[in-house]
Design a protein around this motif. Structure first.
Motif, PDB file in Angstrom:
ATOM      1  N   LEU A 239      -9.397  -1.098  -1.962  1.00 16.60           N
ATOM      2  CA  LEU A 239     -10.608  -0.721  -1.827  1.00 16.60           C
ATOM      3  C   LEU A 239     -10.092  -2.126  -1.853  1.00 16.60           C
ATOM      4  N   TYR A 240      -9.331  -3.324  -3.113  1.00 13.92           N
ATOM      5  CA  TYR A 240      -9.166  -4.583  -3.330  1.00 13.92           C
ATOM      6  C   TYR A 240      -8.710  -4.171  -2.366  1.00 13.92           C
ATOM      7  N   VAL A 241      -7.971  -4.286  -1.817  1.00 12.50           N
ATOM      8  CA  VAL A 241      -7.427  -4.631  -0.346  1.00 12.50           C
ATOM      9  C   VAL A 241      -8.171  -4.660   0.761  1.00 12.50           C
TER      10      VAL A 241
ATOM     11  N   GLY B  35      -3.049  -3.837  -8.789  1.00 12.23           N
ATOM     12  CA  GLY B  35      -3.066  -4.636  -8.920  1.00 12.23           C
ATOM     13  C   GLY B  35      -4.799  -5.582  -8.804  1.00 12.23           C
ATOM     14  N   GLY B  36      -6.218  -5.173  -9.119  1.00 10.45           N
ATOM     15  CA  GLY B  36      -7.705  -5.595  -8.542  1.00 10.45           C
ATOM     16  C   GLY B  36      -7.167  -7.120  -8.223  1.00 10.45           C
ATOM     17  N   THR B  37      -7.659  -7.943  -9.471  1.00 10.88           N
ATOM     18  CA  THR B  37      -7.655  -9.337  -9.377  1.00 10.88           C
ATOM     19  C   THR B  37      -6.313  -9.623  -8.649  1.00 10.88           C
ATOM     20  N   SER B  38      -5.143  -9.974  -9.055  1.00  8.38           N
ATOM     21  CA  SER B  38      -3.336 -10.220  -8.140  1.00  8.38           C
ATOM     22  C   SER B  38      -3.977 -10.079  -6.508  1.00  8.38           C
ATOM     23  N   VAL B  39      -4.160  -8.537  -6.248  1.00  6.67           N
ATOM     24  CA  VAL B  39      -4.338  -8.717  -4.509  1.00  6.67           C
ATOM     25  C   VAL B  39      -5.527  -9.463  -4.013  1.00  6.67           C
TER      26      VAL B  39
ATOM     27  N   LEU C 136       0.847  -1.276   0.364  1.00  7.49           N
ATOM     28  CA  LEU C 136      -0.122  -0.089  -0.064  1.00  7.49           C
ATOM     29  C   LEU C 136       0.603   1.351  -0.462  1.00  7.49           C
ATOM     30  N   VAL C 137       1.147   1.260   0.964  1.00 10.41           N
ATOM     31  CA  VAL C 137       3.251   2.423   1.064  1.00 10.41           C
ATOM     32  C   VAL C 137       3.690   2.592  -0.433  1.00 10.41           C
ATOM     33  N   MET C 138       3.784   1.930  -1.359  1.00  4.89           N
ATOM     34  CA  MET C 138       5.074   2.045  -2.279  1.00  4.89           C
ATOM     35  C   MET C 138       4.063   2.436  -3.724  1.00  4.89           C
ATOM     36  N   VAL C 139       2.456   1.744  -3.172  1.00 10.32           N
ATOM     37  CA  VAL C 139       1.395   2.497  -4.281  1.00 10.32           C
ATOM     38  C   VAL C 139       0.824   3.689  -4.739  1.00 10.32           C
ATOM     39  N   LEU C 140       1.122   4.643  -3.121  1.00 16.85           N
ATOM     40  CA  LEU C 140       1.183   4.882  -2.686  1.00 16.85           C
ATOM     41  C   LEU C 140       1.656   5.820  -3.785  1.00 16.85           C
ATOM     42  N   SER C 141       2.878   5.593  -3.681  1.00 13.62           N
ATOM     43  CA  SER C 141       4.697   6.627  -3.917  1.00 13.62           C
ATOM     44  C   SER C 141       4.543   6.247  -5.866  1.00 13.62           C
ATOM     45  N   ALA C 142       4.335   5.380  -5.978  1.00 17.13           N
ATOM     46  CA  ALA C 142       4.514   5.660  -7.038  1.00 17.13           C
ATOM     47  C   ALA C 142       3.161   5.579  -8.297  1.00 17.13           C
ATOM     48  N   SER C 143       1.944   5.709  -7.544  1.00 16.64           N
ATOM     49  CA  SER C 143       0.949   5.647  -8.192  1.00 16.64           C
ATOM     50  C   SER C 143       0.525   7.338  -8.017  1.00 16.64           C
TER      51      SER C 143
END
Length: 493
Positions: A81-83, A372-376, A53-60
């Motif tokens: 939401l996916y998490v 990634g939604g389904t993967s997560v 979550l932290v890295m997706v927040l930073s990367a996106s």
């Protein structure tokens, strides 16, 4: 003063050795606790989820800012939401009895195959050149992720049921191999190279832990390489990835741009990184950084220590997963835990391998970290099943049933696991009579396996001179009929 320092050195070594021994003793004692595997799975799962979550927040943040009509945290909100959905599935995978999950595995396989067929119709959506998605408004769903889990659960069920006859190829390969090949064909028609590779990993893990001979894996490897080569040359952008991997210097600003930028991001991070949120690679230098190449951003912002943390977590997952598999006595749980562990660790290894330049780019996400939604969602369900398997270790079952569910069990309302009950052995069927042949007498046998004709001859007293006819023969037939099974209860009429 120097003599005092010389005298202190052995004491320091003794104290350091004593602390090391004490730490090792404490660690061994903790690992010997009944629920140690369960707690380790929860720890790895929690750390990977938070780090993701932290890295997706930073990367996106940059991607969301540059996308017209979207807010600053659009990608992160969707990932969050996916998490949350995945957390519900994690709880279900942890709470539902494993016997019920095993019973539902055939239905899950059928549903996943149907979805793989339907996604190829106009009901499916095409993204990045592959028709492998279902779209429901802003929500997308990839059925191949569910197919991997269904194949692992159902394949383990079939192989465990047939474990007594797995030494024969007919029982080892049928019906697991035909079902897997059908899935491969449907995924290759999309075409999805990453999904095909991970499905192959699941199949190989199932056959490996079922005890398949090594020569079978050679044949599967040749078939897998042929399929990967076919997918690689089937579309232009996959062919470009393979060519850029073989000769990255030929087109630095074109085909090899993404892979080289990922390696530069890892190199620029150094030991401690540039700082969380300070990586310049996400500013359009590294495309798709929040998905497949998020490991490069980890190296850019958190440095070598951040990369080592990710590698250490997946290494711990490998050790804990195999520990769960070896400590269980239920053969289905053993095979499921080992197969799911190999799947997640191999997927992480492939992703990290092509980010650092050891493998060609295949588009496989880093479990629980990539956006990634389904993967997560499916990965969190897999972790729930792994944690459920950890609660079914014999020592854990005994502790949970005698001492109660504990704080976490009460909070999650987890039922006490049932002890393993081996299936009842079937009584062997009575052997049928051997076929009448040259090595079997044509007449009926009497007592002690003697042919009836011979028995009749023995029954006639020689001293009275009786022949085969008359009263002597009749008496001999009455005596022989006592040992004839066909003459019981009235004999033949």
């Amino acid at each position: 003063m120097a003599a005092t320092e010389v005298d202190e050195r052995p004491r320091r070594k003794v104290r350091a050795t004593g602390k090391l021994v004490a730490f090792r003793t404490a660690l061994t004692a903790w690992l010997g606790r009944p629920l140690a595997s369960f707690h380790l799975v929860l720890a790895v799962f929690s750390l990977l989820t938070v780090l993701g979550l932290v890295m997706v927040l930073s990367a996106s943040s940059v991607v969301s800012f540059n996308t017209p009509g979207s807010g600053l945290y659009t990608v992160f909100k969707k990932q969050l939401l996916y998490v949350l959905v995945g957390a519900v599935l994690f709880w279900l995978g942890l709470r539902v009895p494993l016997a019920r999950i095993r019973a539902l595995s055939p239905a899950a396989l059928v549903v996943s195959v149907v979805m793989l067929v339907v996604v190829l119709t106009p009901l499916g959506a095409q993204v990045n050149g592959t028709q492998s998605w279902f779209r429901f408004g802003a929500v997308s769903f990839q059925p191949v992720e569910v197919a991997k889990l269904a194949l692992a659960l159902w394949g383990a069920h079939v192989l465990v049921v047939k474990r007594a006859v797995l030494h024969r190829y007919r029982h080892l390969l049928v019906p697991v191999l035909p079902a897997a090949l059908l899935m491969f064909a449907l995924v290759m028609l999309q075409p999805d190279l990453g999904g095909t590779v991970t499905l192959g990993v699941v199949l190989i893990a199932l056959l490996w832990f079922a005890g398949a001979p090594l020569r079978l894996f050679g044949a599967l490897a040749l078939g897998g390489l042929a399929g990967v080569a076919l997918l690689a040359v089937g579309t232009q952008y996959r062919l470009d990835r393979v060519l850029s991997f073989l000769s990255p210097e030929d087109d630095v600003s074109g085909k090899s741009y993404q892979a080289l930028q990922a390696q530069l991001a890892l190199a620029d991070g150094g030991l401690f990184g540039r700082g969380l949120g300070q990586g310049p690679s996400k500013w359009n230098f590294l495309p798709n950084v929040h998905n497949d190449f998020i490991f490069a951003l980890i190296g850019d912002e958190l440095g070598l220590l951040g990369c080592a943390l990710v590698l250490g977590l997946f290494a711990m997952l490998a050790v804990v997963g195999m520990r769960i598999a070896t400590r269980n006595i239920d053969p289905w749980i053993r095979m499921v835990a080992a197969t799911l562990t190999v799947w997640l660790v191999a997927q992480a290894a492939i992703n990290i391998g092509y980010v650092v330049g050891l493998l060609p780019v295949t588009g496989i996400t880093l479990p629980l970290i990539s956006s990634g939604g389904t993967s997560v969602v499916v990965t969190m369900l897999v972790f729930g099943i792994l944690a459920n398997c950890a609660r079914h270790e014999p020592e854990a079952v005994s502790a949970l049933r005698s001492q109660g569910p504990g704080r976490f069990g009460k909070l999650m309302r987890l039922p006490a696991p049932d002890p393993y009950k081996p299936p009842k052995k079937r009584k062997p069927a009575r052997p049928s009579a051997p076929p009448r042949g040259a090595d079997r007498p044509t007449g009926l046998t009497g007592r002690r396996g003697v042919p009836q004709s011979e028995h009749r001859r023995r029954a006639v007293p020689e001293r009275h001179g009786y022949g085969r006819a008359g009263g002597g023969a009749s008496a001999a037939r009455q005596k022989a009929s006592r040992g004839n099974p066909r003459s019981a209860k009235g004999g033949r009429r």
